[in-house]
Design a protein around this motif. Structure first.
Motif, PDB file in Angstrom:
ATOM      1  N   ILE A 175      71.362  17.765  44.479  1.00  0.00           N
ATOM      2  CA  ILE A 175      70.030  17.158  44.439  1.00  0.00           C
ATOM      3  C   ILE A 175      69.535  17.051  43.004  1.00  0.00           C
ATOM      4  O   ILE A 175      69.477  18.046  42.283  1.00  0.00           O
ATOM      5  CB  ILE A 175      69.029  17.985  45.280  1.00  0.00           C
ATOM      6  CG1 ILE A 175      69.577  18.179  46.699  1.00  0.00           C
ATOM      7  CG2 ILE A 175      67.678  17.294  45.311  1.00  0.00           C
ATOM      8  CD1 ILE A 175      69.927  16.904  47.424  1.00  0.00           C
ATOM      9  N   PRO A 176      69.156  15.855  42.575  1.00  0.00           N
ATOM     10  CA  PRO A 176      68.637  15.666  41.217  1.00  0.00           C
ATOM     11  C   PRO A 176      67.153  16.009  41.158  1.00  0.00           C
ATOM     12  O   PRO A 176      66.523  16.272  42.195  1.00  0.00           O
ATOM     13  CB  PRO A 176      68.840  14.168  41.000  1.00  0.00           C
ATOM     14  CG  PRO A 176      68.563  13.592  42.361  1.00  0.00           C
ATOM     15  CD  PRO A 176      69.141  14.594  43.345  1.00  0.00           C
ATOM     16  N   PRO A 177      66.558  15.984  39.980  1.00  0.00           N
ATOM     17  CA  PRO A 177      65.089  16.017  39.914  1.00  0.00           C
ATOM     18  C   PRO A 177      64.518  14.824  40.684  1.00  0.00           C
ATOM     19  O   PRO A 177      64.974  13.690  40.519  1.00  0.00           O
ATOM     20  CB  PRO A 177      64.790  15.907  38.415  1.00  0.00           C
ATOM     21  CG  PRO A 177      66.049  16.350  37.737  1.00  0.00           C
ATOM     22  CD  PRO A 177      67.169  15.944  38.640  1.00  0.00           C
ATOM     23  N   ILE A 178      63.554  15.078  41.542  1.00  0.00           N
ATOM     24  CA  ILE A 178      62.949  14.027  42.367  1.00  0.00           C
ATOM     25  C   ILE A 178      61.471  13.926  42.001  1.00  0.00           C
ATOM     26  O   ILE A 178      60.695  14.847  42.257  1.00  0.00           O
ATOM     27  CB  ILE A 178      63.113  14.319  43.868  1.00  0.00           C
ATOM     28  CG1 ILE A 178      64.602  14.373  44.246  1.00  0.00           C
ATOM     29  CG2 ILE A 178      62.391  13.258  44.703  1.00  0.00           C
ATOM     30  CD1 ILE A 178      64.850  14.791  45.683  1.00  0.00           C
ATOM     31  N   GLU A 179      61.094  12.817  41.392  1.00  0.00           N
ATOM     32  CA  GLU A 179      59.696  12.583  41.020  1.00  0.00           C
ATOM     33  C   GLU A 179      59.030  11.782  42.134  1.00  0.00           C
ATOM     34  O   GLU A 179      59.506  10.707  42.520  1.00  0.00           O
ATOM     35  CB  GLU A 179      59.617  11.818  39.701  1.00  0.00           C
ATOM     36  CG  GLU A 179      58.194  11.499  39.267  1.00  0.00           C
ATOM     37  CD  GLU A 179      58.137  10.599  38.051  1.00  0.00           C
ATOM     38  OE1 GLU A 179      57.165   9.828  37.924  1.00  0.00           O
ATOM     39  OE2 GLU A 179      59.078  10.655  37.231  1.00  0.00           O
ATOM     40  N   VAL A 180      57.935  12.306  42.654  1.00  0.00           N
ATOM     41  CA  VAL A 180      57.210  11.669  43.751  1.00  0.00           C
ATOM     42  C   VAL A 180      55.772  11.410  43.325  1.00  0.00           C
ATOM     43  O   VAL A 180      55.129  12.268  42.717  1.00  0.00           O
ATOM     44  CB  VAL A 180      57.226  12.569  45.010  1.00  0.00           C
ATOM     45  CG1 VAL A 180      56.271  12.035  46.068  1.00  0.00           C
ATOM     46  CG2 VAL A 180      58.630  12.666  45.582  1.00  0.00           C
ATOM     47  N   SER A 181      55.272  10.233  43.647  1.00  0.00           N
ATOM     48  CA  SER A 181      53.867   9.926  43.386  1.00  0.00           C
ATOM     49  C   SER A 181      53.325   9.050  44.512  1.00  0.00           C
ATOM     50  O   SER A 181      54.097   8.437  45.275  1.00  0.00           O
ATOM     51  CB  SER A 181      53.691   9.235  42.033  1.00  0.00           C
ATOM     52  OG  SER A 181      54.470   8.066  41.966  1.00  0.00           O
ATOM     53  N   PHE A 182      51.994   8.996  44.605  1.00  0.00           N
ATOM     54  CA  PHE A 182      51.324   8.271  45.682  1.00  0.00           C
ATOM     55  C   PHE A 182      50.246   7.354  45.118  1.00  0.00           C
ATOM     56  O   PHE A 182      49.650   7.644  44.073  1.00  0.00           O
ATOM     57  CB  PHE A 182      50.661   9.247  46.661  1.00  0.00           C
ATOM     58  CG  PHE A 182      51.598  10.235  47.297  1.00  0.00           C
ATOM     59  CD1 PHE A 182      52.366   9.868  48.380  1.00  0.00           C
ATOM     60  CD2 PHE A 182      51.700  11.524  46.804  1.00  0.00           C
ATOM     61  CE1 PHE A 182      53.225  10.780  48.969  1.00  0.00           C
ATOM     62  CE2 PHE A 182      52.553  12.444  47.382  1.00  0.00           C
ATOM     63  CZ  PHE A 182      53.321  12.065  48.466  1.00  0.00           C
ATOM     64  N   LEU A 183      49.972   6.289  45.858  1.00  0.00           N
ATOM     65  CA  LEU A 183      48.805   5.475  45.521  1.00  0.00           C
ATOM     66  C   LEU A 183      47.519   6.175  45.937  1.00  0.00           C
ATOM     67  O   LEU A 183      46.469   5.981  45.324  1.00  0.00           O
ATOM     68  CB  LEU A 183      48.885   4.113  46.217  1.00  0.00           C
ATOM     69  CG  LEU A 183      50.002   3.163  45.781  1.00  0.00           C
ATOM     70  CD1 LEU A 183      49.837   1.819  46.481  1.00  0.00           C
ATOM     71  CD2 LEU A 183      50.034   2.976  44.268  1.00  0.00           C
ATOM     72  N   ASP A 184      47.575   6.973  47.005  1.00  0.00           N
ATOM     73  CA  ASP A 184      46.400   7.668  47.548  1.00  0.00           C
ATOM     74  C   ASP A 184      45.275   6.681  47.812  1.00  0.00           C
ATOM     75  O   ASP A 184      44.144   6.843  47.348  1.00  0.00           O
ATOM     76  CB  ASP A 184      45.945   8.778  46.605  1.00  0.00           C
ATOM     77  CG  ASP A 184      44.982   9.750  47.294  1.00  0.00           C
ATOM     78  OD1 ASP A 184      44.873   9.692  48.533  1.00  0.00           O
ATOM     79  OD2 ASP A 184      44.347  10.558  46.590  1.00  0.00           O
ATOM     80  N   ASP A 185      45.597   5.661  48.585  1.00  0.00           N
ATOM     81  CA  ASP A 185      44.663   4.580  48.894  1.00  0.00           C
ATOM     82  C   ASP A 185      44.430   4.567  50.404  1.00  0.00           C
ATOM     83  O   ASP A 185      45.328   4.204  51.166  1.00  0.00           O
ATOM     84  CB  ASP A 185      45.256   3.249  48.427  1.00  0.00           C
ATOM     85  CG  ASP A 185      44.309   2.084  48.639  1.00  0.00           C
ATOM     86  OD1 ASP A 185      43.102   2.334  48.835  1.00  0.00           O
ATOM     87  OD2 ASP A 185      44.776   0.936  48.611  1.00  0.00           O
ATOM     88  N   PRO A 186      43.262   4.973  50.889  1.00  0.00           N
ATOM     89  CA  PRO A 186      43.039   5.093  52.330  1.00  0.00           C
ATOM     90  C   PRO A 186      43.179   3.763  53.063  1.00  0.00           C
ATOM     91  O   PRO A 186      42.754   2.711  52.568  1.00  0.00           O
ATOM     92  CB  PRO A 186      41.600   5.621  52.427  1.00  0.00           C
ATOM     93  CG  PRO A 186      41.342   6.256  51.105  1.00  0.00           C
ATOM     94  CD  PRO A 186      42.106   5.437  50.110  1.00  0.00           C
ATOM     95  N   ASP A 187      43.772   3.819  54.259  1.00  0.00           N
ATOM     96  CA  ASP A 187      43.840   2.658  55.144  1.00  0.00           C
ATOM     97  C   ASP A 187      42.536   2.606  55.932  1.00  0.00           C
ATOM     98  O   ASP A 187      42.227   3.537  56.676  1.00  0.00           O
ATOM     99  CB  ASP A 187      45.041   2.803  56.092  1.00  0.00           C
ATOM    100  CG  ASP A 187      45.205   1.619  57.028  1.00  0.00           C
ATOM    101  OD1 ASP A 187      44.198   0.982  57.387  1.00  0.00           O
ATOM    102  OD2 ASP A 187      46.345   1.331  57.427  1.00  0.00           O
ATOM    103  N   PRO A 188      41.764   1.541  55.807  1.00  0.00           N
ATOM    104  CA  PRO A 188      40.448   1.503  56.468  1.00  0.00           C
ATOM    105  C   PRO A 188      40.523   1.486  57.984  1.00  0.00           C
ATOM    106  O   PRO A 188      39.507   1.736  58.642  1.00  0.00           O
ATOM    107  CB  PRO A 188      39.829   0.206  55.925  1.00  0.00           C
ATOM    108  CG  PRO A 188      40.990  -0.635  55.495  1.00  0.00           C
ATOM    109  CD  PRO A 188      42.029   0.326  55.014  1.00  0.00           C
ATOM    110  N   THR A 189      41.676   1.193  58.559  1.00  0.00           N
ATOM    111  CA  THR A 189      41.788   1.143  60.013  1.00  0.00           C
ATOM    112  C   THR A 189      42.308   2.442  60.613  1.00  0.00           C
ATOM    113  O   THR A 189      42.437   2.550  61.833  1.00  0.00           O
ATOM    114  CB  THR A 189      42.730   0.005  60.448  1.00  0.00           C
ATOM    115  OG1 THR A 189      44.089   0.352  60.111  1.00  0.00           O
ATOM    116  CG2 THR A 189      42.356  -1.300  59.787  1.00  0.00           C
TER     117      THR A 189
END
Length: 727
Positions: A670-684
């Protein structure tokens, strides 16, 4: 006061790291016995004789149960839309109720003994004689006999828009490719285990399940007792990933053995027994054909699949689901076909359908990009869509793929690469980079909850949801704390027990959003109750309001636990669910960026770097969400490079039923795994939450395969990508 989004530590961290958490095989009852399964050694036929005298003579043996002496058991009812618990039958076999054998490995006897050692010794002494019936066990040889998958609202058989075959023939650029994926088996850290105890006609089961409420309903049906007479406890589950969604023979036979012996029974499957009695991922044969003009606009997209089920059950997999939603092709054909074999039925395995379907789709998109001399990201963006590509009407409730690709490409350094295959070296290593889209549909399910606020400031949330390592109790405490405006450490969450209010199954990534919807509703009701009390007694803090009113606590209840209340809950849930599917396409999405290094002489392949960016709506806990994504990516690396169940095409026997011969990724892989998110709520969606459990594994296989091609100039269209395929 805001805790949502914060990377808080898991509330169950202490009990798990200190060993205080009790799993299914760690519960003790006075007089506890141990059970071991005996497996059939043929794929189809009938038992003509069972020799159990030697087994019964082993010191400590309590009983040897077979179809000749086992208590009666009701057959599994057929699944119905309003009785989803019946979908939990791993198979439709009524265990130990007849002499018929349906697959190699089917349990034909259960040995119950005072110790596990005695049970294992005796089980090895049970001998069976059979009459053998011709069995169909070779998947590739059965491709020609595959039939259209039955259609239902949950797993549609496919889709069609225009004439994709004609458009493919007329396309200036066309590819018509075949991809295959092998069968794969579940290998959760915690083996499948059940501890069962009868008290009269009341059954208590400790089980490693990810579907507590449906388990209870199913067990009550099979053993002919009221649902209220069955209690299922699963507060801690050591990994599940779909393998613990259905009820498999071990659970049923542990309860049957406990009833037969009037003793509590513990049954822990060996690793080999998991392979032989718990379903895994289906193999697949996929056709992926793409037609495009010279500018990269897709004129035809054809994705068909052949998967397998068993003669006694099995799961229809939505292999082409992503192909129906990701690209604005002018003509689309998607079709699922099934081949029925005399094997243990397949079942859910993290992102069933999408995990293997995105391998073919996203590999083919990469191949088309090279055929056109176009950057793979640019090709995807030229075919981005704002509405469902098939019907041209439904909008996506949340779709941020252009932003995901832009962010991921920047963080990975995508545009710095030389796009020419086999152009980059690091000493003896060939270096390649690949990219693929991650996509997984989302849904919500009914959930009942109670939320109690006490005069001492403590808050108790109760719901029979599941904790399989993803931090479910932690995020619901965060949601409750914010909804009531109280400190996080004042909230306590009870879960994992069927005596609690009904919780959703943990399959299909619905749990966080489903429970959150009911928790926030209950918290709003609590606040209204507090306001009403405050109008009579005066304002102040929650504690002051309750103390002045001399009220020890106030409680809000969402949902009803009565039989009619549960039926009404399902009736209320289904119309919005079906109508919502007609209005919106709801999905979590992401982009997987991969770098590999391949030894130019040996073909040894190492994944050296990974960047994943995801849109899962609102992120409740940044730490647990990132962990979910990393876990999915690691599982995807197993799918891409290691995992393969070897089935003997003559006998149907699994030839590598152990972790010494079935390979899964280890730390060194397993390599280094970089994870990120938009963190943008779905209005529905409830609180804007989509789902994090399964999207992380999708696209991984294709990203690796595309990177391997960039490194070596060789396409691998048959998983897993092992060094022999690169030499």
């Amino acid at each position: 006061m805001t805790t949502i989004g914060q990377p808080l530590d898991r509330v169950d961290g202490d009990v798990k790291t200190t060993g205080a958490a009790k799993f299914a095989a760690e519960h003790f009852y006075p007089g506890l016995t141990h059970a071991v399964l005996v497996h059939a050694t043929i794929s189809r036929g009938r038992i003509t004789a069972l020799h159990t005298d030697e087994a019964s003579a082993v010191p400590g043996v309590v009983a040897v149960l077979t179809h000749l002496n086992a208590p009666s058991l009701k057959p599994a009812p057929k699944p119905r839309l309003l009785n989803l618990a019946m979908w939990l039958s791993g198979t439709f076999v009524n265990y130990l109720q007849s002499d018929e054998v349906h697959w190699e490995g089917q349990p034909i006897a259960v040995v119950v003994a005072e110790t596990s050692a005695a049970a294992r010794e005796a089980a090895a002494l049970v001998r069976a004689e059979y009459t053998v019936t011709k069995a169909v066990v070779d998947f590739e040889g059965s491709e020609k006999d595959a039939r259209p998958q039955p259609n239902n609202p949950i797993f549609p058989r496919g889709a069609k828009k225009g004439d994709a075959e004609a458009a493919l023939k007329a396309a200036p650029v066309a590819l018509d490719l075949r991809y295959t994926t092998p069968p794969q088996n579940h290998n959760a850290l915690e083996l499948h285990a059940t501890t069962a105890n009868w008290d009269g006609d009341r059954l208590t089961v400790h089980d490693a399940t990810q579907s507590i409420d449906w388990f209870r309903t199913h067990l009550a049906t099979r053993f002919g007792v009221p649902m209220t007479n069955v209690r299922v406890l699963a507060p801690f589950v050591g990994g599940a990933f779909g393998g613990k969604f259905a009820i498999w023979p071990g659970t049923i036979l542990a309860a049957l053995a406990a009833r037969a012996t009037s003793r509590p029974v513990r049954l822990v499957l060996s690793r080999e027994a998991v392979y032989r009695t718990v379903g895994g991922r289906t193999p697949s044969i996929q056709r992926l054909a793409l037609g495009a003009d010279r500018d990269g606009k897709l004129t035809s997209l054809i994705h068909t699949s052949v998967t397998r089920d068993g003669r006694t059950g099995g799961l229809s997999e939505q292999v082409t689901s992503s192909s129906q939603h990701l690209y604005a092709a002018e003509n689309i054909l998607a079709r699922h076909d099934l081949a029925t074999l005399d094997l243990l039925p397949n079942t859910f395995m993290r992102a069933p359908g999408e995990a293997i379907g995105t391998f073919a789709l996203e590999s083919a998109i990469d191949e088309l990009a090279y055929e056109l001399g176009m950057d793979p990201i640019e090709l995807r963006m030229r075919n981005e869509t704002a509405v469902d590509p098939v019907d041209g009407k439904r909008k996506f409730s949340h779709r941020r793929l252009p932003e995901l690709y832009a962010l991921g490409a920047e963080r990975f350094g995508w545009h710095e690469r030389n796009p020419e295959p086999r152009s980059t070296r690091d000493g003896r290593w060939l270096v390649g980079t690949g990219v693929a889209t991650a996509f997984h549909p989302v849904l919500t399910l009914p959930a009942n909850v109670t939320v109690r606020l006490s005069a001492d400031g403590g808050v108790l949330v109760r719901c029979a949801f599941h904790e399989m390592g993803m931090g479910g109790a932690t995020v619901q405490a965060q949601i409750t704390a914010d909804a009531l405006g109280v400190p996080f450490d004042t909230v306590r969450v009870e879960y994992g027990d069927s005596d609690l209010p009904l919780g959703p199954t943990a399959g299909g990534s619905p749990q966080t959003a489903s429970v959150a919807a009911s928790v926030t509703r209950a918290c709003e009701e609590l606040k209204q109750t507090l306001k009403s009390i405050a109008r009579k007694t005066g304002g102040g803090s929650n504690e002051e309001i309750l103390r002045r009113a001399k009220v020890p606590h106030v409680e809000a209840v969402v949902g009803s636990e009565t039989r009619l209340g549960r039926i009404a809950g399902r009736a209320r849930f289904l119309p919005p669910f079906l109508l919502g599917n007609q209005r919106w396409v709801k999905a979590s999405s992401g982009v997987q960026f991969c770098e590999v290094k391949v030894d130019a002489e040996t073909g040894e392949t190492r994944v050296s770097r990974w960047v994943g960016v995801f849109d899962i709506g609102r992120v409740i806990n940044a730490k647990t969400a990132a962990s979910q994504m990393r876990g999915g990516i690691v599982m995807g690396l197993g799918l891409a490079m290691a995992e393969e169940t070897l089935v003997d095409p003559r006998t149907g026997r699994i030839m590598n039923p152990s972790l010494s011969e079935y390979h899964v990724p280890v730390h060194a892989d397993i390599p280094p795994i970089e994870v990120s998110f938009l963190d943008d709520p779905d209005p529905t969606a409830p609180l804007g939450i989509l789902g994090a459990g399964e999207v992380g594994v999708t696209g991984v296989g294709a990203a690796v395969a595309n990177a391997v091609y960039h490194a070596t100039g060789k396409r691998v269209r048959d998983l897993p990508i092992t060094l022999d395929k690169l030499l």
